[in-house]
Design an enzyme around this catalytic site. Structure first.
Site, PDB file in Angstrom:
ATOM      1  N   TRP A 160       0.842  -1.213   0.000  1.00  0.00           N
ATOM      2  CA  TRP A 160       0.000   0.000   0.000  1.00  0.00           C
ATOM      3  C   TRP A 160       0.868   1.250   0.000  1.00  0.00           C
ATOM      4  CZ3 TRP A 160      -2.092   2.713   4.856  1.00  0.00           C
ATOM      5  CH2 TRP A 160      -1.193   2.584   5.925  1.00  0.00           C
ATOM      6  N   ASP A 161       2.155   1.066   0.243  1.00  0.00           N
ATOM      7  CA  ASP A 161       3.112   2.165   0.180  1.00  0.00           C
ATOM      8  C   ASP A 161       2.909   2.959  -1.111  1.00  0.00           C
ATOM      9  OD1 ASP A 161       3.962   0.021   1.819  1.00  0.00           O
ATOM     10  OD2 ASP A 161       6.027   0.711   1.820  1.00  0.00           O
TER      11      ASP A 161
ATOM     12  N   LYS B  69       2.927   0.300  16.126  1.00  0.00           N
ATOM     13  CA  LYS B  69       4.121   0.366  15.286  1.00  0.00           C
ATOM     14  C   LYS B  69       4.095   1.653  14.456  1.00  0.00           C
ATOM     15  CE  LYS B  69       6.192  -2.371  11.535  1.00  0.00           C
ATOM     16  NZ  LYS B  69       6.012  -3.592  10.719  1.00  0.00           N
ATOM     17  N   GLN B  70       2.889   2.037  13.985  1.00  0.00           N
ATOM     18  CA  GLN B  70       2.778   3.132  13.020  1.00  0.00           C
ATOM     19  C   GLN B  70       1.385   3.734  13.060  1.00  0.00           C
ATOM     20  OE1 GLN B  70       2.967  -0.498  10.361  1.00  0.00           O
ATOM     21  NE2 GLN B  70       2.512   1.103   8.858  1.00  0.00           N
TER      22      GLN B  70
ATOM     23  N   GLU C 267       0.798  -2.806  12.304  1.00  0.00           N
ATOM     24  CA  GLU C 267       1.086  -4.239  12.249  1.00  0.00           C
ATOM     25  C   GLU C 267       1.479  -4.849  13.600  1.00  0.00           C
ATOM     26  OE1 GLU C 267       3.848  -4.350   8.971  1.00  0.00           O
ATOM     27  OE2 GLU C 267       2.190  -4.411   7.520  1.00  0.00           O
TER      28      GLU C 267
HETATM   29  O1  IFM Z   1       3.648  -1.506   3.899  1.00  0.00           O
HETATM   30  C1  IFM Z   1       4.571  -1.437   4.931  1.00  0.00           C
HETATM   31  C2  IFM Z   1       3.831  -1.670   6.230  1.00  0.00           C
HETATM   32  O2  IFM Z   1       2.877  -0.659   6.463  1.00  0.00           O
HETATM   33  C3  IFM Z   1       4.797  -1.710   7.387  1.00  0.00           C
HETATM   34  N1  IFM Z   1       5.807  -2.753   7.156  1.00  0.00           N
HETATM   35  C4  IFM Z   1       6.562  -2.538   5.934  1.00  0.00           C
HETATM   36  C5  IFM Z   1       5.666  -2.465   4.724  1.00  0.00           C
HETATM   37  C6  IFM Z   1       6.507  -2.170   3.469  1.00  0.00           C
HETATM   38  O3  IFM Z   1       7.081  -0.888   3.532  1.00  0.00           O
END
Ligand code: IFM
Length: 456
Positions: free
Chosen positions: A31-32, A287-288, A174
């Site tokens: 999804w990046d 994590k994010q 994640e």
């Molecule tokens: O898409 C990301 C995910 O959001 C976090 N782990 C790494 C992936 C690839 O950059």
């Protein structure tokens, strides 16, 4: 980096998570691309954005196969994509579990499903910016319908809630696996289905080559009925009594732990030294950005005061262990008028590949972060956004910057934006007039014309 990470003339190629700079994530696309990188291309080189979306169109075959294999209808995009026909390529096994010593199963390929709605967000945003009707007729509309069919079959009925729910997913964060009703996923799935419903209404009202083709390919009346029913009954999480939008069901029952040592750490991912995934899943630690990405993509869902409250609530609990986190925090903070915080996160984004924290740059640069940096500057400080069919520009120059200028392409016309401390000028360098909203005022900017506004 953004310009060299894409093969501009070949729609069989996506962008790898590390571009062409390293072997991290085996060159797979995530999804990046749609959420972090595509805005740069849609706003500056729409023809390149189109090849990236055509790559996803070519990936429909694999997405349909993935849906079928998982017992669903329509098209379910792979979490990790490689060659166009491959379907899902996420590896099944990862690093060793710090508690059991056994290899951990990677669940993202199975249950991180928001990617399907993210691709459609990218498609719609590209269309908003470019007005490329040809793309939508050939590819985009079909993608919208097939992905909506997936979500309509993916939901399950919850008797207690009297709603359709989305169980057992991983949201953008994640560090939380097997969650129910991840707010980001539910709202994005709803958005995906709602846009398909609107599209069906449009297709029904016209007799074009595209509407005839799509009516042959899909059972549109049946799909419309199902989407309408699911959209009216899907569970869309609401804020609690404290104004917090729970990231997923039961979030408020998670335990608190002291995150200070991890936040202070010079490298990312140190929480893994102390806990395994199961344990991390029990804590209020992220994590994010997750819920905050929803606020950014769908800015009208919640009022500013609620977004601000949630911003500080979730940021306090976020380790930014993913390179996809800080740019969201920067742009959202700028939108919310939190200028100092926005700038701190902007600097943090620069550190991702130029600093020492993300030692994973050893495996290649972080391409999503590169797109995120462009978003920090143009979206965050430049205040540029595509809202509906409108281009909105409302800059917030960092206090230590004297000026900022950048080009964007809106509806095929190149606009040069020059921002100074006390003024902004936009010049239409194209050949057709465009409508813009500048500092809350609407303008029709003719070809060759410049509009200037004072900034206070
Ligand atoms: O898409 C990301 C995910 O959001 C976090 N782990 C790494 C992936 C690839 O950059």
């Amino acid at each position: 980096h953004l310009n060299i990470m894409v093969k501009k003339d070949d729609k069989r190629m996506g962008i790898g998570a590390k571009g062409l700079t390293g072997e991290g994530y085996k060159g797979h696309s995530f999804w990046d691309t749609e959420i972090f990188i595509l805005p740069y291309f849609s706003f500056t080189q729409p023809e390149v954005a189109r090849t990236l979306l055509e790559y996803r169109y070519l990936g429909l075959k694999g997405a349909r196969q993935k849906a079928k294999e998982n017992g669903f209808e329509g098209a379910m995009y792979p979490w990790e994509a490689a060659w166009i026909d491959d379907g899902e390529v996420t590896p099944l096994w990862g690093a060793a579990d710090v508690v059991t010593g056994k290899q951990m199963k990677i669940l993202t390929g199975l249950i991180e499903q928001h990617i399907t709605a993210d691709v459609i967000f990218g498609v719609q945003q590209y269309y908003q910016i470019s007005k490329d009707e040809d793309f939508m007729e050939r590819y985009g509309y079909e993608m919208m319908l097939d992905t909506a069919a997936f979500w309509a079959s993916r939901v399950t009925w919850d008797d207690a809630k009297q709603k359709f729910v989305l169980l057992d997913v991983i949201g953008p964060d994640e560090y939380k696996e097997h969650v129910n009703n991840n707010a980001y996923t539910n709202y994005m799935a709803h958005y995906n289905m709602q846009s398909a419903l609107e599209l069906i209404a449009k297709l029904e009202s016209e007799q074009t080559e595209t509407s005839v083709r799509l009516a042959k390919q899909f059972n549109l009346p049946k799909l419309k009925e199902r989407l309408d029913y699911v959209c009216r009954h899907i569970y869309l999480p609401q804020t609690d009594e404290n104004g917090i939008l729970p990231q997923f069901d039961g979030y408020q029952h998670l335990k608190h732990i002291d995150l200070a040592p991890y936040k202070a750490s010079k490298v990312v991912g140190t929480i893994y030294n102390d806990y395994n995934m199961e344990q991390i899943g029990e804590f209020q630690v992220h994590k994010q950005a997750d819920t905050l990405v929803l606020f950014l993509l769908k800015e009208d869902l919640f009022p500013s005061d609620i977004k601000k409250k949630n911003y500080y609530f979730y940021e306090e609990r976020t380790l930014h262990d993913s390179s996809l986190s800080k740019s969201t925090h920067c742009v959202l903070a700028a939108d919310l008028g939190e200028d100092e915080v926005a700038y701190r996160f902007f600097e943090g984004c620069g550190e991702i590949d130029l600093g020492s924290t993300m030692t994973t740059s050893d495996m290649g640069v972080h391409t999503a972060s590169m797109g995120g940096i462009w978003q920090c500057v143009v979206y965050g400080f430049g205040g540029v956004r595509a809202i509906g069919s409108k281009l909105r520009i409302a800059p917030r120059l960092p206090h230590n910057w004297k000026s900022l200028s950048f080009p964007i392409v809106w509806n095929g016309q190149r606009l040069q934006c020059s921002i100074k401390k006390d003024s902004i000028r936009i010049t239409n360098q194209g050949t057709k007039s465009v409508a813009i909203e500048l500092q809350g005022k609407n303008f029709m900017l003719q070809a060759g014309e410049t509009v200037a506004e004072t900034l206070v």
